[in-house]
Enzyme design. Structure first.
Site, PDB file in Angstrom:
ATOM      1  N   ASN A  73       0.834  -1.197   0.000  1.00  0.00           N
ATOM      2  CA  ASN A  73       0.000   0.000   0.000  1.00  0.00           C
ATOM      3  C   ASN A  73       0.862   1.237   0.000  1.00  0.00           C
ATOM      4  OD1 ASN A  73      -0.243   1.688   2.775  1.00  0.00           O
ATOM      5  ND2 ASN A  73       0.452  -0.400   3.182  1.00  0.00           N
ATOM      6  N   CYS A 134       6.374   3.081   9.146  1.00  0.00           N
ATOM      7  CA  CYS A 134       5.804   3.281   7.817  1.00  0.00           C
ATOM      8  C   CYS A 134       6.905   3.607   6.803  1.00  0.00           C
ATOM      9  CB  CYS A 134       4.765   4.412   7.858  1.00  0.00           C
ATOM     10  SG  CYS A 134       4.072   4.736   6.240  1.00  0.00           S
ATOM     11  N   ASN A 199       6.579  -3.815  10.800  1.00  0.00           N
ATOM     12  CA  ASN A 199       5.795  -2.949   9.934  1.00  0.00           C
ATOM     13  C   ASN A 199       6.063  -3.427   8.502  1.00  0.00           C
ATOM     14  OD1 ASN A 199       4.518  -0.665   8.654  1.00  0.00           O
ATOM     15  ND2 ASN A 199       4.822   0.446  10.568  1.00  0.00           N
ATOM     16  N   CYS A 341       2.940 -42.741  -4.910  1.00  0.00           N
ATOM     17  CA  CYS A 341       3.504 -41.938  -6.002  1.00  0.00           C
ATOM     18  C   CYS A 341       2.538 -41.905  -7.188  1.00  0.00           C
ATOM     19  CB  CYS A 341       4.845 -42.521  -6.422  1.00  0.00           C
ATOM     20  SG  CYS A 341       5.592 -41.654  -7.827  1.00  0.00           S
ATOM     21  N   CYS A 344       4.487 -37.969 -11.208  1.00  0.00           N
ATOM     22  CA  CYS A 344       4.668 -36.663 -11.840  1.00  0.00           C
ATOM     23  C   CYS A 344       6.143 -36.390 -12.118  1.00  0.00           C
ATOM     24  CB  CYS A 344       4.070 -35.550 -10.991  1.00  0.00           C
ATOM     25  SG  CYS A 344       4.979 -35.227  -9.465  1.00  0.00           S
ATOM     26  N   CYS A 347       9.967 -34.623  -8.418  1.00  0.00           N
ATOM     27  CA  CYS A 347      11.115 -34.845  -7.531  1.00  0.00           C
ATOM     28  C   CYS A 347      12.356 -35.125  -8.355  1.00  0.00           C
ATOM     29  CB  CYS A 347      10.842 -35.986  -6.555  1.00  0.00           C
ATOM     30  SG  CYS A 347      10.439 -37.564  -7.342  1.00  0.00           S
ATOM     31  N   CYS A 351      15.545 -32.636  -8.269  1.00  0.00           N
ATOM     32  CA  CYS A 351      16.829 -33.120  -7.755  1.00  0.00           C
ATOM     33  C   CYS A 351      17.883 -33.079  -8.848  1.00  0.00           C
ATOM     34  CB  CYS A 351      16.681 -34.537  -7.207  1.00  0.00           C
ATOM     35  SG  CYS A 351      18.180 -35.105  -6.370  1.00  0.00           S
ATOM     36  N   CYS A 381      13.030 -32.739  -2.742  1.00  0.00           N
ATOM     37  CA  CYS A 381      12.054 -33.630  -3.380  1.00  0.00           C
ATOM     38  C   CYS A 381      10.756 -33.696  -2.574  1.00  0.00           C
ATOM     39  CB  CYS A 381      12.645 -35.018  -3.599  1.00  0.00           C
ATOM     40  SG  CYS A 381      13.264 -35.799  -2.094  1.00  0.00           S
ATOM     41  N   CYS A 385       7.011 -32.535  -3.997  1.00  0.00           N
ATOM     42  CA  CYS A 385       6.066 -33.642  -4.197  1.00  0.00           C
ATOM     43  C   CYS A 385       4.634 -33.184  -3.897  1.00  0.00           C
ATOM     44  CB  CYS A 385       6.428 -34.814  -3.298  1.00  0.00           C
ATOM     45  SG  CYS A 385       5.283 -36.199  -3.495  1.00  0.00           S
TER      46      CYS A 385
END
Lengths: 458, 441
Positions: A73, A134, A199, A341, A344, A347, A351, A381, A385
């Site tokens: 802001n 601020c 802040n 597992c 996908c 991992c 790695c 990993c 996952c």
């Protein structure tokens, strides 16, 4: 039932959840609504000489489909006449005598500080929070973070305030400084009763890549703002910890930064906060979030057998050590639970490209395999996952040995030369650089060309 | 009462045939694309016959680069929008999504794909342009997914391309054969226009090639000929009464439906013969046209149907009922269809046999035969040296699409025997490369 109430440096509150000084505490209307909803206290939007704000004041950081993981802001302190704010403070206190109403203050001269402290006290404020944090707009005028970044000036102003204050004084610190404990110590030297942090962090929240201007855009231009929201919690937690662990600060801490649910609050408390302040989450979801926060905190306390907040204020602090005191004999290793597992292979690629080449793919299965001798137990990993508990980091050392870096240095067993045989990665298998070439080239080809790249020599 | 009122206006037709995969808005696309895990060596890519880099285009959508997403899609498959809508994604990319293994809803890849392609089609943004002219030319027979895909790829490689199509519109079964709730004519043709505007191949509609003379003209004029001829009419069953009025082939029925929408008539009681995906489509479509009773009649058991499970579910969902282990013997009635005489069957050790004395007549006023399409064997005989296999499929090199007549190349249903739009699109891209390799020698 656990007791959620607190006595924060003399300021009593039915629970530790306060609204931070910000737009949600701009008026008596909002604060009464918040107290009705269940908030324990509120730090009034900073009082001072009323400002004039610009239009277009907030900017957000979205992560994928998640809105406002970060928020900033460029709004200034209260733009309402002081008398209006004070009248409403009085009204709120009359209606909610047991809730905490804290006046946030920001003025310049000693006389102004004296006047505003006295008037706020007269209005019935339970305490003060000096806004030395601020980082936008006000700091250009020598206030806010400009004070928080100059410990001597900070201390002097605290002393001015203490000359007239009859209610507890909290100093709100800016994180825009290399060592947060320095202004905290100055606050203590000045006689403050407590500190609150953090802040907002000076920030540019994003750039409009079509208009070439930073958000939020004001007539084609922008300015740095103050960053807050869930993304700043880690920075806040570290600074809260630094202040809580410092042997000479010894002040109650009101934790601020990225608190959106009970869990965030508990984390702040475990690192030393004994009240917590919330702004962004209330701006995003409204005051109703308090119901989840109090019920979650209560349940946590029941589950842990804590009867008051003070049973766990700072409870994690003994476990936060300098790096050199961590046990280097502790070993964990990644363990892929094949039955969970989903293949996908995030991992693997994490790695392979981002860590230590300790995961391999095998023909005929999508479940990757850990190369145990290469796993350094970095956690990466398990962090990428997407399946809960699919990759666990299991302890492999005996649990009986303990040696720290500090001890190794003392014992002369730490590497000291560039090509030291004692280098941590010395006996670790690293692939030949040229083995990388062409390894994933097929992934850069479109469509069937991937499959037939070899066959057609494309 | 029927599940659906008989549609009488274009609006009612559109309501009855509401799109199964409606266009996503930006918010939905953002939410859905955010869920993608960006798998390494993603199974969805492997499951896609055209090998689209799906995680890449989803990531591009997520970061607000829809144009780049569309490019990723079109680089692999020129029927990007059509495939997003008509592909059996449940058994291809979405079926392979790793989320399935976690009992989490798979990513709606098809809809995301159409989201990106629709954006560029609507904007008209050019992604491709023809390659520098190489002085050679190719004739493409058939403007279906195979023919148009080959035309695009050949133009990109610098060939002059003329596409000859017997029908009046391009895209083949995409506009003449796919169920209307999978894709609309407008969006199908918009993609065709989009492609032609970029690649600039010439199209010749209402221009069937069906004589040796016509083929010889092409052989003399062009350096190579691409066969994207697809399949022919619905196979005749050889049943008595097959020529009665209101006994029609599914392919012909659907083509009429796609072109004339609510203006075509459907019976009150419809029997669809067959157990494949086209049978499911024809049954669903009959129900959505307001038929009171639609029965799918199949020679074997339910679980032996060739149709995808989701296609049968879709048909059941609109009130179609199944009649299994029945073989049609005769279409009964005078001039008009009045019913089908069936005999019950049983399957023993995989062999279907009729149960003596179990004949019965199932009354109906329309019969749709979804019993497979004939191969274009007569036409193929006009091409010297061109071999077909035992099932009537063109024999061609798996990587180049070159037939046993070296000047002819093939892709799509005529080669693979009948598969999806995506197969034809993928094969044609490859075959265009095969033509290029051949003509570059």
């Amino acid at each position: 039932m656990p007791d959620l109430s607190i006595n924060f440096a003399g300021i009593k509150s039915p629970n530790p959840f306060w609204l931070a000084s910000a737009p949600p505490t701009n008026s008596g209307y909002q604060i009464m609504k918040a107290f009705d909803a269940g908030w324990g206290g509120a730090v009034w939007k900073t009082l001072g000489v009323p400002v004039v704000n610009v239009s277009s004041r907030y900017g957000g950081v979205n992560y994928r489909d998640k809105r406002l993981v970060g928020f900033n802001n460029i709004e200034l302190i209260s733009d309402r006449p002081l008398a209006d704010n004070l009248r409403e403070i009085e009204e709120v206190k009359k209606r909610f005598p047991n809730h905490a109403v804290i006046a946030s203050l920001m003025v310049q001269s000693r006389q102004e500080w004296h006047d505003i402290v006295r008037q706020s006290q007269d209005a019935g404020a339970d305490g003060f929070e000096l806004n030395f944090g601020c980082p936008h707009g006000m700091c250009e005028r020598g206030m806010g973070s400009a004070v928080g970044q100059e410990p001597k000036i900070l201390q002097m102003i605290v002393e001015w305030v203490m000359e007239v204050a009859t209610k507890p004084v909290i100093v709100k610190l800016t994180p825009n400084i290399s060592d947060i404990t320095e202004p905290a110590l100055a606050a203590r030297r000045g006689g403050a009763d407590a500190i609150s942090l953090i802040n907002t962090i000076q920030s540019i929240v994003g750039v409009d890549i079509d208009q070439f201007a930073p958000y939020p855009i004001v007539d084609g231009k922008g300015s740095n703002g103050g960053y807050c929201g869930p993304a700043v919690k880690p920075i806040a937690l570290n600074m809260v910890k630094n202040c809580a662990q410092h042997p000479d600060i010894k002040l109650p801490i009101s934790g601020i930064g990225g608190i959106e649910n009970w869990r965030d609050a508990v984390e702040h408390i475990l690192l030393g906060a004994s009240s917590v302040q919330v702004c962004t989450a209330a701006m995003h979801f409204g005051f109703g979030i308090i119901r989840e926060m109090t019920s979650g905190l209560e349940q946590y306390m029941v589950d842990k057998g804590f009867s008051t907040i003070y049973d766990f204020v700072g409870k994690a602090l003994p476990n936060v050590l300098p790096w050199e005191q961590l046990n280097m004999k502790y070993k964990v290793m990644a363990n892929i639970h094949a039955e969970k597992c989903i293949g996908c292979q995030l991992c693997y690629t994490a790695c392979e490209d981002g860590a230590h080449q300790a995961i391999r793919l095998n023909a005929g299965t999508r479940v990757p395999e850990i190369i145990e001798e290469n796993c350094v137990g970095c956690n990466l990993c398990s962090l990428v996952c997407p399946v809960e508990d699919c990759i666990t980091m299991d302890r492999t050392d005996s649990g009986t040995e303990h040696i720290t870096w500090k001890e190794r240095v003392a014992a002369g067993t730490a590497p000291t030369e560039f090509n030291d045989e004692r280098a941590g990665g010395r006996h670790h298998w690293v692939p030949e650089p040229s083995a990388a070439l062409g390894k994933e080239r097929h992934k850069t080809l479109p469509g069937k060309a991937r499959v037939y790249a070899g066959d057609l020599g494309l | 009462m029927a599940e659906f009122f008989t549609p009488t206006t274009e609006q009612e037709f559109a309501a009855n045939f509401a799109q199964l995969k409606p266009l996503m808005n930006r918010t939905e696309a953002l939410y859905e694309s955010s869920r993608c895990l960006f798998c390494f060596d993603a199974p969805c890519i492997k499951a896609c016959p055209s090998g689209i880099d799906i995680p890449q285009f989803i990531r591009q959508i997520n970061s607000g680069n829809e144009t780049g997403a569309a490019r990723t899609i079109y680089e692999a498959n020129y029927f990007g929008n059509a495939c997003g809508k008509v592909c059996p994604t449940e058994v291809l990319c979405e079926g392979a999504c790793v989320y399935n293994l976690q009992d989490v809803k798979p990513i709606e890849i098809g809809r995301l794909q159409s989201y990106a392609t629709t954006k560029v089609i609507e904007s008209g943004k050019k992604l491709f342009s023809p390659g520098a002219a190489n002085g050679k030319s190719v004739a493409v027979i058939g403007a279906g997914p195979a023919g148009i895909s080959a035309a695009c790829e050949l133009r990109a490689l610098g060939y002059a391309v003329d596409v000859f199509e017997a029908k009046a519109q391009p895209s083949g079964l995409t506009v003449y054969g796919v169920a209307p709730y999978k894709i609309t004519n407008e969006e199908t043709l918009a993609e065709m226009d989009y492609l032609q505007a970029q690649f600039g191949y010439n199209t010749h509609f209402n221009s069937p090639i069906n004589s040796r003379e016509e083929l010889m003209k092409l052989e003399n004029k062009y350096d190579a000929i691409f066969l994207g001829i697809g399949l022919g009419k619905t196979n005749a069953l050889g049943l008595p009464g097959e020529n009665k009025i209101n006994c029609t082939g599914a392919v012909e029925f659907i083509a009429e439906l796609r072109q004339h929408h609510h203006e075509i008539a459907v019976g009150r009681k419809v029997i669809v013969l067959g157990g494949g995906n086209t049978a499911m489509d024809a049954a669903s479509e009959s129900a959505r046209l307001g038929a009171e009773q639609v029965t799918l009649a199949y020679r074997r058991g339910k679980e032996e149907m060739g149709a995808y499970e989701f296609e049968y579910d879709l048909a059941k969902g609109v009130g179609v009922s199944g009649l299994f282990n029945v073989a049609p013997l005769e279409i009964v009635g005078d001039d008009y269809v009045a019913g089908v005489r069936f005999i019950r069957t049983e399957t023993i050790n995989g062999k279907v046999s009729e149960i003596a004395g179990s004949e019965f007549v199932e009354p109906c006023d329309m019969v749709i035969k979804a019993t497979g399409q004939a191969k274009q064997t007569e036409f193929l005989r006009l091409i010297p040296g061109l071999e077909v296999d035992g099932k009537g499929r063109i024999v061609a090199n798996a990587h180049t699409g070159q037939t046993t007549n070296p000047k002819y190349f093939a892709s799509g249903d005529a080669w693979n025997g009948g598969a999806e739009v995506v197969n034809a699109a993928a094969e044609a891209k490859l075959t265009a490369r095969g033509i290029h390799a051949y003509l570059s020698k």
